[in-house]
Design a protein around this motif. Structure first.
Motif: not given
Length: 193
Positions: A38-54
């Protein structure tokens, strides 16, 4: 008598081993639970993929404050930038299934509107020369409008290697009148023409 004592001793050893194994498995079962998944302890934004350009083929955002990451079902990610009858049409979409197997989709599109690197587009109605956002839940699709809108920012566009990256946010109201807030969106996709 000696065989009886020997068998009795062996039986005690077997019981001791069985009891010890039972105790260890019980301890292991208690220690292994689903709370660590359960990722409830994590910041929701940290669970998103990084903003890359590749061209990493990633898509993610917060949907009503919860991480939305495409997966499950058919065609969880798709991106096109096509020239049709002399007009450009862009679409990137991510699809996911929730815990009840409902299909949820989010999309960002242009209707007869060319996109350019380092440009920002207001997401409004699905009309020619507009950019718009979409929300899909099972069989109902709704779009941004002049009241519930957002922005799409193209951070990278490479027509030769067919990659596009961007950030986005928007609001939509579903068929039941519920407002959905899509925030902190990012994508880095390879597209087809």
């Amino acid at each position: 008598m000696r065989n009886y004592l020997k068998q009795s001793y062996q039986l005690k050893e077997v019981k001791y081993c069985v009891n010890t194994l039972f105790f260890l498995f019980t301890l292991l079962f208690i220690a292994c639970n689903n709370d660590d998944d359960n990722n409830s302890g994590q910041n929701p934004i940290s669970q998103l993929p990084p903003a890359t350009q590749t061209g990493a083929n990633t898509f993610g955002c917060l949907l009503d404050g919860e991480p939305f990451l495409p997966g499950g079902g058919t065609n969880p990610l798709d991106c096109v930038y096509q020239l049709i009858n002399g007009e450009r049409f862009f679409n990137v979409q991510g699809n996911a299934q929730d815990e009840n197997f409902n299909l949820i989709g989010l999309s960002l599109s242009t209707n007869a509107k060319e996109i350019q690197e380092e440009s920002t587009y207001i997401l409004i109605e699905n009309n020619p020369n507009n950019a718009f956002g979409g929300y899909f839940f099972n069989s109902g699709f709704v779009y941004t409008d002049s009241t519930n809108s957002g922005e799409l920012h193209i951070t990278h566009l490479d027509l030769i290697n067919q990659t596009v990256s961007g950030t986005f946010f928007f609001d939509v109201v579903d068929q039941n009148g519920h407002l959905h807030e899509i925030r902190d969106g990012r994508f880095d996709m390879q597209f087809t023409q």
